[in-house]
Design an enzyme around this catalytic site. Structure first.
Site, PDB file in Angstrom:
ATOM      1  CG  ASN A 165       4.753 -11.244  -2.582  1.00 35.86           C
ATOM      2  OD1 ASN A 165       3.854 -10.805  -3.291  1.00 35.86           O
ATOM      3  ND2 ASN A 165       5.556 -10.462  -1.891  1.00 35.86           N
ATOM      4  N   GLY A 166       4.501 -12.196  -5.819  1.00 38.23           N
ATOM      5  CA  GLY A 166       5.150 -11.586  -6.988  1.00 38.23           C
ATOM      6  C   GLY A 166       4.477 -12.043  -8.267  1.00 38.23           C
ATOM      7  CD  GLU A 206      -6.127  13.334  -0.136  1.00 37.67           C
ATOM      8  OE1 GLU A 206      -7.155  12.655   0.043  1.00 37.67           O
ATOM      9  OE2 GLU A 206      -5.336  13.091  -1.062  1.00 37.67           O
ATOM     10  CD1 TRP A 260      -2.063  -7.342  -4.697  1.00 41.56           C
ATOM     11  CD2 TRP A 260      -3.462  -6.747  -3.077  1.00 41.56           C
ATOM     12  NE1 TRP A 260      -2.568  -6.121  -5.021  1.00 41.56           N
ATOM     13  CE2 TRP A 260      -3.430  -5.724  -4.061  1.00 41.56           C
ATOM     14  CE3 TRP A 260      -4.286  -6.583  -1.981  1.00 41.56           C
ATOM     15  CZ2 TRP A 260      -4.195  -4.563  -3.939  1.00 41.56           C
ATOM     16  CZ3 TRP A 260      -5.038  -5.420  -1.891  1.00 41.56           C
ATOM     17  CH2 TRP A 260      -4.995  -4.433  -2.843  1.00 41.56           C
ATOM     18  CG  HIS A 302      -7.284  34.453 -17.812  1.00 40.99           C
ATOM     19  ND1 HIS A 302      -7.525  35.405 -18.772  1.00 40.99           N
ATOM     20  CD2 HIS A 302      -6.221  33.736 -18.263  1.00 40.99           C
ATOM     21  CE1 HIS A 302      -6.670  35.248 -19.776  1.00 40.99           C
ATOM     22  NE2 HIS A 302      -5.870  34.251 -19.492  1.00 40.99           N
ATOM     23  CE  LYS A 318      -6.175   4.226  -0.562  1.00 39.86           C
ATOM     24  NZ  LYS A 318      -5.325   5.343  -1.034  1.00 39.86           N
ATOM     25  CB  CYS A 329       1.181 -12.381  -1.901  1.00 41.81           C
ATOM     26  SG  CYS A 329       0.143 -12.467  -3.352  1.00 41.81           S
ATOM     27  CD  GLU A 380      -2.437  13.663  -6.510  1.00 38.50           C
ATOM     28  OE1 GLU A 380      -3.578  13.909  -6.953  1.00 38.50           O
ATOM     29  OE2 GLU A 380      -2.234  12.870  -5.566  1.00 38.50           O
ATOM     30  CE  LYS A 409      -2.428  12.562  -2.161  1.00 35.46           C
ATOM     31  NZ  LYS A 409      -3.220  12.493  -3.287  1.00 35.46           N
ATOM     32  NE  ARG A 452       2.905  -8.430   2.555  1.00 39.64           N
ATOM     33  CZ  ARG A 452       4.140  -8.170   2.083  1.00 39.64           C
ATOM     34  NH1 ARG A 452       4.979  -7.512   2.846  1.00 39.64           N
ATOM     35  NH2 ARG A 452       4.511  -8.555   0.896  1.00 39.64           N
TER      36      ARG A 452
HETATM   37  C1  AGP Z   1      -6.681  10.824  -3.244  1.00 40.49           C
HETATM   38  O1  AGP Z   1      -5.608  11.023  -2.346  1.00 40.49           O
HETATM   39  C2  AGP Z   1      -7.970  10.482  -2.506  1.00 40.49           C
HETATM   40  N1  AGP Z   1      -7.780   9.347  -1.688  1.00 40.49           N
HETATM   41  C3  AGP Z   1      -9.155  10.370  -3.461  1.00 40.49           C
HETATM   42  O2  AGP Z   1      -9.249  11.557  -4.213  1.00 40.49           O
HETATM   43  C4  AGP Z   1      -9.087   9.183  -4.436  1.00 40.49           C
HETATM   44  O3  AGP Z   1      -8.088   9.397  -5.405  1.00 40.49           O
HETATM   45  C5  AGP Z   1     -10.450   9.062  -5.140  1.00 40.49           C
HETATM   46  O4  AGP Z   1     -11.437   8.792  -4.165  1.00 40.49           O
HETATM   47  C6  AGP Z   1     -10.462   7.959  -6.200  1.00 40.49           C
HETATM   48  O5  AGP Z   1     -10.242   6.718  -5.616  1.00 40.49           O
HETATM   49  P1  AGP Z   1     -10.011   5.451  -6.591  1.00 40.49           P
HETATM   50  O6  AGP Z   1      -8.734   5.690  -7.316  1.00 40.49           O
HETATM   51  O7  AGP Z   1      -9.956   4.273  -5.679  1.00 40.49           O
HETATM   52  O8  AGP Z   1     -11.182   5.403  -7.523  1.00 40.49           O
END
Ligand code: AGP
Length: 592
Positions: A100-101, A472, A74, A488, A587, A2, A465, A469, A27
């Site tokens: 907010n919170g 991507e 939010w 393997h 996103k 928020c 992960e 990172k 935000r």
């Molecule tokens: C991760 O850095 C990416 N942005 C992507 O793999 C993301 O985690 C995936 O699309 C899942 O998104 P969500 O958590 O909103 O479902």
């Protein structure tokens, strides 16, 4: 998260509030509203959706009010609707509050207020504050606020105005940020500096427990006992744009550095009460975790924890695979769908297909009121606030916090495990303190075209992960592998042109990891390690070592994931790439 803005001055407040709210849009929010004191009464306007909806609804209204507060919501408690949007008022419409919170004890406050015949209209925790202040008011708004905050538990910031004392705003900071802006014949309050920058660069950040009485002609700041404090204003060096990123170059970097706070907020949201999920994981024969990308990696970590403590078998499946599989799913299964956005099509549709077969659906989401949240039998929330960078960072560690809290709720040793978990925000802060060292190491590897990430047990999902990172945001090909798999196949990749990133905390598979590192080195592969501070053996072996504080072996992913986030960030930034908006990526992937 928020956003709060407030103005007390010589000019019409409405325009100032709307401009301030627009500067807090980054935000993330789902509704917005304002409250002003117009001719001795409260003028309230609030709208679901973007600020432009609010502007449309107030445009043309000749409001002369020079004192007011505004808010972008939010949602944390209560669905996204106009009734739940802020500001909230008492029943007589004499006090308006924006907040907010999280007020963690709002349920008991609400019951207490209702026993006093207060009509509680919204589903929010915020409304309790408005009623509390109204009930405490005996001619002094500051006193009423000081009394009211003694009954609040949680992390919050709020601002209140009242027709009883129309020329002031009283605001409180306790766990959520709040900054005072100092003008000439006018003063401001806001959740974050960007909202103040169009009007002033002279600010006074409030500290936890501080209360401000803000008027056009002056600002007085008190401690929670009402003692007047002397605080120096600071001149903000930021330009308006960088301030939206809180002074960070990219949202991703800001969000990486937010993790101590977002982890603290998320952990606090769970440890303060026992699970109120209306079922136990042990009621089911199997847990099926379904997710995509980073959320899938969080699920892989959660698998180890849930199997260790809840003693229920866990399958972790890519959402896009589960939906079309012929897996035998039924009432004896519980689906845990993990999605920060709560809108990922693959995750939603696979979870719903399992639910249609009789499974129970529990989701872990960061966006309250998202589709998955609404479609689930039950939701657990991360409190990471909006994540703007496409690459997930703070929502990943927040998902881990929820999964670990869920898992240890089945442990006899929950108290001790919770104590360990509470230390994590501070330990992540310590890892962030060596960011420059991590940058130094990262830039040595910015020129490579391929990288391998290896880990075992809880560090295997962290390796995945880290590889995600890197690929991507820097477009460098990177693969994550369980280190035990090297022999393997993947070891054929190793040569001096393919460095290997190894996640190697001193856990039960540490010795095995050392052997894998030796195998890489024997083939002239360079090794970047992440390990515990003081691990001289690992330091000896690795070409470069990032050391993190040692921690209970359950909790290593919280600390080892931060270096892989920063490593990827610094390489992508060095390569001049669009870190926050990498090519081809969105996103939230709302299509299959
Ligand atoms: C991760 O850095 C990416 N942005 C992507 O793999 C993301 O985690 C995936 O699309 C899942 O998104 P969500 O958590 O909103 O479902």
């Amino acid at each position: 998260m928020c956003g709060i803005v407030g103005y007390a001055g010589k000019n019409p407040a409405l325009l100032v509030l709307l401009q301030g709210l627009e500067r807090l849009e980054y935000r993330g929010y789902d509704s917005a509203g304002v409250a002003l004191i117009e001719n001795g009464t409260l003028f309230i306007e609030k709208k679901v959706g973007k600020i432009r909806e609010l502007i449309r609804s107030v445009w043309g209204k000749e409001l002369k009010a020079t004192v007011g507060i505004g808010h972008t919501r939010w949602a944390t408690h209560g669905e996204v609707c106009e009734l739940n949007a802020h500001p909230h008022t008492d029943n007589r419409g004499e006090f308006a509050v924006v907040h907010n919170g999280i007020i963690e004890n709002y349920r008991e406050l609400k019951e207490e207020l209702q026993r006093l015949d207060v009509e509680y209209r919204s589903q929010t925790d915020t409304e309790a504050i408005a009623h509390l202040i109204a009930l405490n008011y005996q001619g002094d708004l500051l006193e009423a606020v000081l009394k009211g905050i003694k009954k609040l538990k949680g992390a919050y910031a709020f601002a209140v105005i009242s027709v009883k004392e129309p020329n002031k705003i009283v605001a409180v900071r306790y766990g959520s940020p709040l900054v005072v802006g100092i003008g000439r014949g006018e003063n401001f309050i806001a959740s974050d500096i960007p909202a103040l920058l169009p009007f002033t660069r002279k600010v006074i950040p409030l500290d936890d427990g501080e209360v401000v009485d803000l008027r056009p002609d002056g600002v007085h700041i008190y401690d929670s006992e009402g003692n007047l404090l002397v605080k120096e204003a600071i001149d903000v060096p930021w330009d308006a744009i960088s301030a939206e990123k809180g002074g960070f170059k990219h949202f991703m970097l800001k969000e990486i550095f937010e993790q101590p706070r977002t982890l603290g907020d998320t952990i606090r949201g769970y440890i303060s009460r026992d699970y109120h999920i209306p079922f136990s994981l042990r009621d089911f024969r199997r847990v099926i975790v379904v997710a995509c990308g980073t959320s899938y990696h969080a699920g892989l970590v959660g698998k180890y924890w849930i199997e260790k403590y809840a003693r229920v078998p866990v399958d972790v499946v890519y959402a896009s695979e589960l939906r079309y599989s012929d897996a035998p799913i039924g009432e004896k299964d519980i689906i845990i769908a993990i999605s920060q956005s709560g809108e990922t099509a693959d995750t939603r549709f696979s979870a719903l297909s399992a639910k249609d077969k009789g499974a129970t659906l529990l989701s872990i989401v960061n966006v309250i009121g998202s589709a998955l949240d609404r479609e689930s039998d039950y939701s657990l929330y991360t409190h990471a606030g909006p994540e703007i960078g496409v690459a997930a960072t703070k929502t990943f560690t927040a998902q881990l916090a929820v999964l670990y809290s869920l898992a240890i709720s089945y442990s006899e040793d929950k108290e001790r495990l919770t104590e360990n978990l509470l230390k994590i925000p501070g330990l992540v802060e310590e890892v962030l303190s060596i960011a420059d060292r991590i940058r130094e190491i990262a830039l040595k590897y910015a020129g490579y075209k391929n990288m391998l990430y290896l880990g075992r047990h809880l560090s295997y999902p962290v390796a995945l992960e880290g590889a995600l990172k890197l690929k991507e945001i820097s477009y460098i090909h990177a693969e994550g592998y369980p280190a035990g798999e090297m022999k393997h196949g993947p070891i054929a990749l190793i040569d001096e042109k393919t460095p290997t990133f190894v996640i190697c905390p001193k856990d039960k598979v540490y010795e095995k990891m050392l052997s894998n590192i030796e195998e890489v080195l024997a083939r002239k592969g360079k090794v970047i390690g992440v390990g515990f501070q003081g691990d001289s053996e690992l330091r000896e072996l690795c070409n470069d070592l990032i050391d993190v504080p040692s921690v209970h072996e359950d909790l290593t992913p919280f600390l080892t994931s931060v270096p892989v986030q920063l490593f990827a960030y610094y390489i992508a930034d060095y390569l001049g790439l669009d870190v926050d908006q990498p090519r081809n990526l969105a996103k939230t992937v709302t299509v299959e």
